[in-house]
Write an enzyme that holds these catalytic residues in place. Sequence first.
Site, mmCIF file in Angstrom:
data_model
loop_
_atom_site.group_PDB
_atom_site.id
_atom_site.type_symbol
_atom_site.label_atom_id
_atom_site.label_comp_id
_atom_site.label_asym_id
_atom_site.label_seq_id
_atom_site.Cartn_x
_atom_site.Cartn_y
_atom_site.Cartn_z
ATOM 1 C CG ASP A 198 -2.713 10.078 32.247
ATOM 2 O OD1 ASP A 198 -4.133 10.621 31.706
ATOM 3 O OD2 ASP A 198 -2.286 9.374 30.446
ATOM 4 C CG ASP A 200 1.128 6.352 33.624
ATOM 5 O OD1 ASP A 200 0.406 8.006 33.202
ATOM 6 O OD2 ASP A 200 0.289 5.876 33.655
ATOM 7 C CD1 TRP A 260 -5.706 3.423 26.717
ATOM 8 C CD2 TRP A 260 -5.834 3.021 25.031
ATOM 9 N NE1 TRP A 260 -4.617 3.907 26.632
ATOM 10 C CE2 TRP A 260 -4.530 3.547 25.617
ATOM 11 C CE3 TRP A 260 -5.967 2.677 23.282
ATOM 12 C CZ2 TRP A 260 -3.778 3.406 24.259
ATOM 13 C CZ3 TRP A 260 -4.832 2.925 22.460
ATOM 14 C CH2 TRP A 260 -3.619 3.225 23.401
ATOM 15 C CD GLU A 263 -8.863 9.556 26.602
ATOM 16 O OE1 GLU A 263 -8.223 9.170 27.140
ATOM 17 O OE2 GLU A 263 -9.509 8.009 25.580
ATOM 18 C CG ASP A 264 -5.816 12.174 24.997
ATOM 19 O OD1 ASP A 264 -6.460 12.387 26.287
ATOM 20 O OD2 ASP A 264 -4.397 10.728 25.618
ATOM 21 C CG MET A 290 4.335 5.563 31.525
ATOM 22 S SD MET A 290 3.811 5.472 30.388
ATOM 23 C CE MET A 290 2.811 6.884 29.776
ATOM 24 C CG HIS A 293 1.367 0.936 34.212
ATOM 25 N ND1 HIS A 293 -0.297 0.400 33.912
ATOM 26 C CD2 HIS A 293 1.424 2.222 34.029
ATOM 27 C CE1 HIS A 293 -0.365 1.641 32.647
ATOM 28 N NE2 HIS A 293 0.742 2.901 33.069
ATOM 29 N NE ARG A 295 -4.103 -1.649 26.890
ATOM 30 C CZ ARG A 295 -3.857 -0.199 26.594
ATOM 31 N NH1 ARG A 295 -4.156 1.188 26.738
ATOM 32 N NH2 ARG A 295 -2.820 0.255 26.196
#
Length: 349
Positions: A198, A200, A260, A263-264, A290, A293, A295
């Site tokens: 990712d 971030d 969102w 998937e992981d 991280m 921020h 979404r």
Amino acid sequence: MLKKLLAFLSLFAFISLLFYAVALYYNHNVYFNIAAAPRFVLNRNQTFSWKLQDNLQMTEVSHKTTGIPTATNRTLEPCPETPPELVGPLNVEFNSKRTLEQAKEEAGSSIQIGGRYKPPDCISRHKVAVIIPFRNRHEHLMHWLYYMHPILIRQQLDYGVYVINQDGEGVFNRAKLMNVGYVEAQKDYDYDCFVFSDVDLVPLDDRNLYRCFDNPRHLAVAMDKFNFHLPYNTYFGGVSSLSKQQFLKINGCPNTYWGWGGEDDDIYRRVIFHGMSVSRPDSMTGKYKMIRHQRDKHNEPNPKNPDKISKTKQTMDKDGLNTLSYTVKEILKDVLCTIITVDIQAPAS
């Protein structure tokens, strides 16, 4: 008798002088008739000079000095198993605004176009493509590039950075972009390891190695977002690495997780269902920071995704690399990364 001796000595001296003259003549010719190959090089004074090279030595021709430097085309040895320049815990902060010029300065001049790097003094043991699913996160990308290139260089990786940018305003699909990154990176180079990150997330310890292991690796095990703990034992989000063989074995990532979430967990199940386990660094080495921020727009939680996880065993061989479909819109090779913009046929949000 004396006259004969003097005549003999005179003749001997004449023959010696003649032999010496012939030797000088031939040595002079040999020096100037060496089969020489010119090479244009940059010397330590940042000025250009020519070099002549034969099979014995290399002589630098310069208006200042003449010498016999050490041969430069030596055979490189493999890099050590443990990179010697690692520093351990790192100070990472995101309050400062990073620019591309600052990121380039931190990375140094050794980064090649497209975000490619090879150690100059040894042969890396790992050919790594770092793949970042991306859309509209340019400020985060500057932080990532600023911190990550120096880390990856110290880890002595033969690596490239690929930012896979989803085109348009449709629903975001992180896992499908990961599949695209895997396919596109291999068109550049024969990578044998793929790190998916990712944009971030930055590690807080450079001993957390961005390479592949005997089993798929989950690297982001202790994020500050989760108080430096795993949110649950089967968590596989944030940053992970899989070898080429491991990624092919699980048929890559699912393409059907729009929006969102989920998937992981699907990828984790693919690993387990294919007889592998997940390895992790310890919770100190695996710390991450991280960038805070909101979404992203068009990446809202999808209520349909959790139901798909229970069907992974039935869908994993029918949804992945073997069903991947996309169109490359643009490839931009910047100094610090390769940005590949793709249309992945996203549904409207």
